[in-house]
Scaffold this motif. Sequence first.
Motif, PDB file in Angstrom:
ATOM      1  N   ALA A 248       8.498  -6.207  10.420  1.00  0.00           N
ATOM      2  CA  ALA A 248       7.444  -6.311   9.417  1.00  0.00           C
ATOM      3  C   ALA A 248       7.638  -5.212   8.385  1.00  0.00           C
ATOM      4  CB  ALA A 248       6.075  -6.171  10.077  1.00  0.00           C
ATOM      5  N   VAL A 249       7.544  -5.574   7.115  1.00  0.00           N
ATOM      6  CA  VAL A 249       7.648  -4.614   6.013  1.00  0.00           C
ATOM      7  C   VAL A 249       6.425  -4.832   5.112  1.00  0.00           C
ATOM      8  CG1 VAL A 249       9.011  -3.776   4.077  1.00  0.00           C
ATOM      9  CG2 VAL A 249      10.170  -4.664   6.108  1.00  0.00           C
ATOM     10  N   ASP A 250       5.486  -3.898   5.170  1.00  0.00           N
ATOM     11  CA  ASP A 250       4.229  -4.039   4.443  1.00  0.00           C
ATOM     12  C   ASP A 250       4.041  -2.873   3.478  1.00  0.00           C
ATOM     13  OD1 ASP A 250       3.938  -6.134   6.204  1.00  0.00           O
ATOM     14  OD2 ASP A 250       2.539  -5.069   7.511  1.00  0.00           O
ATOM     15  N   VAL A 251       3.600  -3.184   2.269  1.00  0.00           N
ATOM     16  CA  VAL A 251       3.340  -2.160   1.261  1.00  0.00           C
ATOM     17  C   VAL A 251       1.919  -2.346   0.738  1.00  0.00           C
ATOM     18  CG1 VAL A 251       4.043  -1.138  -0.934  1.00  0.00           C
ATOM     19  CG2 VAL A 251       5.772  -2.097   0.603  1.00  0.00           C
ATOM     20  N   PHE A 252       1.135  -1.265   0.760  1.00  0.00           N
ATOM     21  CA  PHE A 252      -0.258  -1.327   0.325  1.00  0.00           C
ATOM     22  C   PHE A 252      -0.499  -0.308  -0.781  1.00  0.00           C
ATOM     23  CE2 PHE A 252       0.032  -2.265   4.852  1.00  0.00           C
ATOM     24  CZ  PHE A 252      -0.572  -3.503   4.930  1.00  0.00           C
ATOM     25  N   TYR A 253      -1.197  -0.731  -1.824  1.00  0.00           N
ATOM     26  CA  TYR A 253      -1.625   0.167  -2.894  1.00  0.00           C
ATOM     27  C   TYR A 253      -3.106   0.448  -2.666  1.00  0.00           C
ATOM     28  CZ  TYR A 253       2.727  -0.451  -5.462  1.00  0.00           C
ATOM     29  OH  TYR A 253       4.056  -0.433  -5.843  1.00  0.00           O
ATOM     30  N   VAL A 254      -3.439   1.704  -2.374  1.00  0.00           N
ATOM     31  CA  VAL A 254      -4.795   2.036  -1.958  1.00  0.00           C
ATOM     32  C   VAL A 254      -5.388   3.161  -2.800  1.00  0.00           C
ATOM     33  CG1 VAL A 254      -4.209   1.375   0.412  1.00  0.00           C
ATOM     34  CG2 VAL A 254      -4.128   3.788  -0.247  1.00  0.00           C
ATOM     35  N   LYS A 255      -6.723   3.244  -2.752  1.00  0.00           N
ATOM     36  CA  LYS A 255      -7.469   4.346  -3.357  1.00  0.00           C
ATOM     37  C   LYS A 255      -8.525   4.809  -2.356  1.00  0.00           C
ATOM     38  CE  LYS A 255      -7.036   2.999  -8.250  1.00  0.00           C
ATOM     39  NZ  LYS A 255      -7.798   2.680  -9.490  1.00  0.00           N
ATOM     40  N   ASP A 256      -9.074   6.000  -2.594  1.00  0.00           N
ATOM     41  CA  ASP A 256     -10.138   6.473  -1.718  1.00  0.00           C
ATOM     42  C   ASP A 256     -11.473   5.871  -2.163  1.00  0.00           C
ATOM     43  OD1 ASP A 256     -11.017   7.915  -3.929  1.00  0.00           O
ATOM     44  OD2 ASP A 256     -10.322   9.854  -3.188  1.00  0.00           O
ATOM     45  N   VAL A 257     -12.557   6.297  -1.537  1.00  0.00           N
ATOM     46  CA  VAL A 257     -13.869   5.713  -1.818  1.00  0.00           C
ATOM     47  C   VAL A 257     -14.347   6.016  -3.241  1.00  0.00           C
ATOM     48  CG1 VAL A 257     -14.651   5.674   0.577  1.00  0.00           C
ATOM     49  CG2 VAL A 257     -14.982   7.744  -0.798  1.00  0.00           C
ATOM     50  N   PHE A 258     -13.732   7.008  -3.875  1.00  0.00           N
ATOM     51  CA  PHE A 258     -14.096   7.360  -5.244  1.00  0.00           C
ATOM     52  C   PHE A 258     -13.184   6.686  -6.276  1.00  0.00           C
ATOM     53  CE2 PHE A 258     -15.243  11.013  -2.533  1.00  0.00           C
ATOM     54  CZ  PHE A 258     -16.621  10.990  -2.705  1.00  0.00           C
ATOM     55  N   GLY A 259     -12.271   5.843  -5.799  1.00  0.00           N
ATOM     56  CA  GLY A 259     -11.363   5.152  -6.698  1.00  0.00           C
ATOM     57  C   GLY A 259     -10.209   6.019  -7.172  1.00  0.00           C
ATOM     58  N   LEU A 260      -9.846   7.015  -6.365  1.00  0.00           N
ATOM     59  CA  LEU A 260      -8.796   7.951  -6.749  1.00  0.00           C
ATOM     60  C   LEU A 260      -7.640   7.921  -5.750  1.00  0.00           C
ATOM     61  CD1 LEU A 260     -11.107  11.005  -7.592  1.00  0.00           C
ATOM     62  CD2 LEU A 260     -10.124   9.360  -9.223  1.00  0.00           C
ATOM     63  N   GLN A 261      -6.494   8.465  -6.143  1.00  0.00           N
ATOM     64  CA  GLN A 261      -5.380   8.629  -5.222  1.00  0.00           C
ATOM     65  C   GLN A 261      -5.754   9.618  -4.114  1.00  0.00           C
ATOM     66  OE1 GLN A 261      -2.294   9.819  -8.099  1.00  0.00           O
ATOM     67  NE2 GLN A 261      -1.110   8.047  -7.457  1.00  0.00           N
ATOM     68  N   ILE A 262      -5.080   9.484  -2.978  1.00  0.00           N
ATOM     69  CA  ILE A 262      -5.289  10.427  -1.880  1.00  0.00           C
ATOM     70  C   ILE A 262      -4.386  11.627  -2.122  1.00  0.00           C
ATOM     71  CG2 ILE A 262      -5.058  10.821   0.596  1.00  0.00           C
ATOM     72  CD1 ILE A 262      -5.646   7.319  -0.751  1.00  0.00           C
ATOM     73  N   GLU A 263      -4.971  12.748  -2.514  1.00  0.00           N
ATOM     74  CA  GLU A 263      -4.196  13.930  -2.884  1.00  0.00           C
ATOM     75  C   GLU A 263      -4.021  14.908  -1.728  1.00  0.00           C
ATOM     76  OE1 GLU A 263      -2.648  14.321  -5.593  1.00  0.00           O
ATOM     77  OE2 GLU A 263      -3.586  13.004  -7.088  1.00  0.00           O
ATOM     78  N   ARG A 264      -4.999  15.009  -0.859  1.00  0.00           N
ATOM     79  CA  ARG A 264      -4.956  16.018   0.199  1.00  0.00           C
ATOM     80  C   ARG A 264      -3.893  15.687   1.237  1.00  0.00           C
ATOM     81  NH1 ARG A 264     -11.405  17.202   1.376  1.00  0.00           N
ATOM     82  NH2 ARG A 264     -11.939  17.876  -0.765  1.00  0.00           N
ATOM     83  N   GLU A 265      -3.069  16.682   1.524  1.00  0.00           N
ATOM     84  CA  GLU A 265      -1.950  16.458   2.434  1.00  0.00           C
ATOM     85  C   GLU A 265      -2.418  16.123   3.840  1.00  0.00           C
ATOM     86  OE1 GLU A 265       0.891  19.569   2.405  1.00  0.00           O
ATOM     87  OE2 GLU A 265       1.339  19.398   0.259  1.00  0.00           O
ATOM     88  N   HIS A 266      -3.493  16.750   4.298  1.00  0.00           N
ATOM     89  CA  HIS A 266      -3.939  16.487   5.673  1.00  0.00           C
ATOM     90  C   HIS A 266      -4.470  15.064   5.813  1.00  0.00           C
ATOM     91  CE1 HIS A 266      -7.962  17.431   4.034  1.00  0.00           C
ATOM     92  NE2 HIS A 266      -8.445  16.764   5.067  1.00  0.00           N
TER      93      HIS A 266
END
Length: 207
Positions: free
Chosen positions: A164-182
Amino acid sequence: MVDISIDSDSKSSVLTVMAADHPGVFSRIAGAVAMSECSIVSARINTRYDGTILDEFRVQTKGRQAIIEISTQKRISQMIERSLAGDMSLFDALQQKSARVSKRVRALKVAPRVLVTNARSKTHTVIEVNGADRPGLLYQITYHIAQMGLQINSASVSTYGEKAVDVFYVKDVFGLQIEREHVQQKIHDVLLAILEGNAESSLDSGK
């Protein structure tokens, strides 16, 4: 709207779903298909500006054939409608199904891999998942993505034999990229545990 038609190659059927968008809608559709004893071999989902989703899936039977039986088509449609309406619980049933195949998954020589990056898009965080395919895998992945508070805005799902090869384009609950490394690391660890067939670890990590 749920529609199922036979693809021209006669080896898969095209499932089209149009519905109101809400958190976890992709996972509910994937789970309904898995509960119908069928599988999604490819998918393209899109969230429209009017708050609806228009998703197209290529689906097959266990024998990797098109779904031509009317009764099976009706069962898939009913499962999806019930799932989207919140009238059925998918998680426990599919978790048990996944646990039964976990040993076989570990034996398959498909190295699991998860990539979480902001380098591929200026507006979304991209999650790429590679691993051994199994019943309910797409549901598990998308369920946990939703449980981590992420919104799937578009996706490309493909199956190549047992991979299986799946690619997802996601945002956080605020509509932003996930920046925090943890947070990126948590996403990586949860999804990797799922690919490795370790259902309990994925659940613990997803809390």
